[in-house]
Write a protein that holds these residues in place. Structure first.
Motif, PDB file in Angstrom:
ATOM      1  N   GLY A  17      12.293  57.526 -34.032  1.00  0.00           N
ATOM      2  CA  GLY A  17      11.070  57.525 -33.239  1.00  0.00           C
ATOM      3  C   GLY A  17      10.390  56.180 -33.319  1.00  0.00           C
ATOM      4  O   GLY A  17      10.754  55.324 -34.110  1.00  0.00           O
ATOM      5  N   PRO A  18       9.344  55.983 -32.529  1.00  0.00           N
ATOM      6  CA  PRO A  18       8.620  54.727 -32.567  1.00  0.00           C
ATOM      7  C   PRO A  18       7.937  54.538 -33.916  1.00  0.00           C
ATOM      8  O   PRO A  18       7.587  55.487 -34.589  1.00  0.00           O
ATOM      9  CB  PRO A  18       7.588  54.870 -31.442  1.00  0.00           C
ATOM     10  N   VAL A  19       7.775  53.281 -34.309  1.00  0.00           N
ATOM     11  CA  VAL A  19       7.239  52.962 -35.616  1.00  0.00           C
ATOM     12  C   VAL A  19       5.862  53.575 -35.822  1.00  0.00           C
ATOM     13  O   VAL A  19       5.524  53.964 -36.930  1.00  0.00           O
ATOM     14  CB  VAL A  19       7.191  51.419 -35.813  1.00  0.00           C
ATOM     15  N   VAL A  77      12.853  60.905 -47.639  1.00  0.00           N
ATOM     16  CA  VAL A  77      13.904  60.078 -47.031  1.00  0.00           C
ATOM     17  C   VAL A  77      14.585  59.242 -48.107  1.00  0.00           C
ATOM     18  O   VAL A  77      15.808  59.095 -48.116  1.00  0.00           O
ATOM     19  CB  VAL A  77      13.329  59.188 -45.902  1.00  0.00           C
ATOM     20  N   SER A  78      13.799  58.731 -49.057  1.00  0.00           N
ATOM     21  CA  SER A  78      14.364  57.942 -50.148  1.00  0.00           C
ATOM     22  C   SER A  78      15.293  58.783 -51.020  1.00  0.00           C
ATOM     23  O   SER A  78      16.365  58.318 -51.430  1.00  0.00           O
ATOM     24  CB  SER A  78      13.240  57.361 -51.003  1.00  0.00           C
ATOM     25  N   VAL A  79      14.909  60.019 -51.299  1.00  0.00           N
ATOM     26  CA  VAL A  79      15.741  60.919 -52.091  1.00  0.00           C
ATOM     27  C   VAL A  79      17.055  61.189 -51.365  1.00  0.00           C
ATOM     28  O   VAL A  79      18.135  61.116 -51.964  1.00  0.00           O
ATOM     29  CB  VAL A  79      14.996  62.236 -52.402  1.00  0.00           C
ATOM     30  N   LEU A  80      16.983  61.473 -50.073  1.00  0.00           N
ATOM     31  CA  LEU A  80      18.206  61.696 -49.287  1.00  0.00           C
ATOM     32  C   LEU A  80      19.102  60.465 -49.306  1.00  0.00           C
ATOM     33  O   LEU A  80      20.315  60.563 -49.499  1.00  0.00           O
ATOM     34  CB  LEU A  80      17.859  62.056 -47.843  1.00  0.00           C
ATOM     35  N   LEU A 123      14.167  54.892 -43.610  1.00  0.00           N
ATOM     36  CA  LEU A 123      13.437  54.567 -44.831  1.00  0.00           C
ATOM     37  C   LEU A 123      12.573  53.328 -44.632  1.00  0.00           C
ATOM     38  O   LEU A 123      11.410  53.302 -45.048  1.00  0.00           O
ATOM     39  CB  LEU A 123      14.420  54.360 -45.987  1.00  0.00           C
ATOM     40  N   GLN A 124      13.107  52.311 -43.987  1.00  0.00           N
ATOM     41  CA  GLN A 124      12.329  51.102 -43.727  1.00  0.00           C
ATOM     42  C   GLN A 124      11.098  51.422 -42.886  1.00  0.00           C
ATOM     43  O   GLN A 124       9.997  50.962 -43.182  1.00  0.00           O
ATOM     44  CB  GLN A 124      13.192  50.051 -43.029  1.00  0.00           C
ATOM     45  N   GLN A 125      11.274  52.224 -41.847  1.00  0.00           N
ATOM     46  CA  GLN A 125      10.155  52.561 -40.972  1.00  0.00           C
ATOM     47  C   GLN A 125       9.105  53.398 -41.702  1.00  0.00           C
ATOM     48  O   GLN A 125       7.913  53.125 -41.619  1.00  0.00           O
ATOM     49  CB  GLN A 125      10.649  53.323 -39.743  1.00  0.00           C
ATOM     50  N   GLU A 130       3.879  54.519 -44.428  1.00  0.00           N
ATOM     51  CA  GLU A 130       3.181  55.190 -45.516  1.00  0.00           C
ATOM     52  C   GLU A 130       2.800  54.239 -46.638  1.00  0.00           C
ATOM     53  O   GLU A 130       2.056  54.620 -47.531  1.00  0.00           O
ATOM     54  CB  GLU A 130       4.054  56.330 -46.066  1.00  0.00           C
ATOM     55  N   ASP A 131       3.328  53.001 -46.602  1.00  0.00           N
ATOM     56  CA  ASP A 131       3.058  52.012 -47.637  1.00  0.00           C
ATOM     57  C   ASP A 131       3.238  52.631 -49.019  1.00  0.00           C
ATOM     58  O   ASP A 131       2.340  52.620 -49.854  1.00  0.00           O
ATOM     59  CB  ASP A 131       1.653  51.426 -47.468  1.00  0.00           C
ATOM     60  N   SER A 132       4.410  53.216 -49.237  1.00  0.00           N
ATOM     61  CA  SER A 132       4.618  53.996 -50.456  1.00  0.00           C
ATOM     62  C   SER A 132       5.820  53.552 -51.274  1.00  0.00           C
ATOM     63  O   SER A 132       6.448  54.363 -51.917  1.00  0.00           O
ATOM     64  CB  SER A 132       4.761  55.464 -50.087  1.00  0.00           C
ATOM     65  N   ALA A 133       6.123  52.280 -51.288  1.00  0.00           N
ATOM     66  CA  ALA A 133       7.287  51.812 -52.039  1.00  0.00           C
ATOM     67  C   ALA A 133       7.183  52.160 -53.516  1.00  0.00           C
ATOM     68  O   ALA A 133       8.162  52.531 -54.148  1.00  0.00           O
ATOM     69  CB  ALA A 133       7.451  50.301 -51.863  1.00  0.00           C
ATOM     70  N   SER A 134       5.992  52.076 -54.082  1.00  0.00           N
ATOM     71  CA  SER A 134       5.853  52.374 -55.511  1.00  0.00           C
ATOM     72  C   SER A 134       6.010  53.853 -55.803  1.00  0.00           C
ATOM     73  O   SER A 134       6.447  54.236 -56.886  1.00  0.00           O
ATOM     74  CB  SER A 134       4.493  51.885 -56.010  1.00  0.00           C
ATOM     75  N   ALA A 135       5.668  54.717 -54.861  1.00  0.00           N
ATOM     76  CA  ALA A 135       5.768  56.167 -55.086  1.00  0.00           C
ATOM     77  C   ALA A 135       7.206  56.665 -55.019  1.00  0.00           C
ATOM     78  O   ALA A 135       7.488  57.775 -55.426  1.00  0.00           O
ATOM     79  CB  ALA A 135       4.926  56.903 -54.049  1.00  0.00           C
ATOM     80  N   ILE A 136       8.123  55.840 -54.523  1.00  0.00           N
ATOM     81  CA  ILE A 136       9.497  56.270 -54.321  1.00  0.00           C
ATOM     82  C   ILE A 136      10.319  56.183 -55.607  1.00  0.00           C
ATOM     83  O   ILE A 136      11.282  56.886 -55.772  1.00  0.00           O
ATOM     84  CB  ILE A 136      10.144  55.429 -53.199  1.00  0.00           C
ATOM     85  N   LYS A 137       9.936  55.372 -56.551  1.00  0.00           N
ATOM     86  CA  LYS A 137      10.769  55.100 -57.718  1.00  0.00           C
ATOM     87  C   LYS A 137      11.101  56.351 -58.530  1.00  0.00           C
ATOM     88  O   LYS A 137      12.226  56.522 -58.945  1.00  0.00           O
ATOM     89  CB  LYS A 137      10.084  54.058 -58.600  1.00  0.00           C
ATOM     90  N   ASP A 138      10.147  57.200 -58.812  1.00  0.00           N
ATOM     91  CA  ASP A 138      10.396  58.345 -59.686  1.00  0.00           C
ATOM     92  C   ASP A 138      11.469  59.294 -59.167  1.00  0.00           C
ATOM     93  O   ASP A 138      12.369  59.641 -59.919  1.00  0.00           O
ATOM     94  CB  ASP A 138       9.095  59.092 -59.963  1.00  0.00           C
TER      95      ASP A 138
END
Length: 195
Positions: A17-19, A77-80, A123-125, A130-138
């Protein structure tokens, strides 16, 4: 071959979808690829599981990571993506090439690769939105530990046929959980107010 790869990449990009609309939607083709991956994993069976009962192991799959109810879209999306990447890495090794039917293994790798390409774009989009790069690590860290335990198990069992069979079943189970997460993401995209 380069033209085919370019066309596939264009299809993947167009399916998002669109950004500005909370990222990309997981298309139905992603679900079909996931089902095809499960079928291939099932077809890869070489020996009876009953012969490998002594080799069973609890790899402690982080079920809460793929439950999806507590995850933001970027995390899901990061988990997938992490799960597919780890499965791809597992079946990309030289040891796995010796253990499995080469034709099925090539098909499995190709299907996983297509899914990874799509999820990388998503994931990039979603991370930008969501500006959530730090929340994805765990969540991804828990998955990496899980797959590390699988790699250690294979080493300890000296990559035996039974060890690979147990791992194949484990991967099918964890991958099946990831397809449930994909369904949740697709249904979230379709809910009112989710875009």
């Amino acid at each position: 071959m380069a033209l085919l790869l370019s066309l596939l990449m264009a299809l993947v990009i167009c399916s998002c979808g669109p950004v500005g609309s909370l990222g990309c939607d997981l298309p139905q083709s992603q679900g079909r690829l996931s089902r095809k991956t499960l079928v291939l994993l099932d077809q890869m069976r070489r020996i009876s599981t009953s012969l490998c009962l002594e080799d069973r192991n609890d790899f402690r799959f982080p079920q809460e990571m793929v439950n999806g109810s507590q995850l933001q879209k970027a995390q899901a999306v990061s988990v997938l993506h992490e799960m597919l990447q780890q499965i791809f890495n597992l079946f990309r090794t030289e040891r796995s090439s010796a253990a499995w039917n080469p034709t099925l293994l090539v098909k499995l790798r190709a299907g996983l690769h297509l899914q990874l390409e799509h999820l990388e774009t998503c994931l990039q989009q979603v991370m930008v939105e969501e500006d959530s790069a730090s929340a994805i690590k765990d969540p991804t860290l828990a998955l990496r530990r899980y797959f590390w335990r699988i790699h250690l198990y294979l080493q300890e069992k000296n990559y035996s046929d039974c060890a690979w069979e147990i791992v194949r079943l484990e991967v099918m189970s964890s991958f099946s959980s990831s397809t449930n997460l994909q369904e949740k993401l697709r249904s979230k995209d379709g809910e009112p107010g989710s875009s």
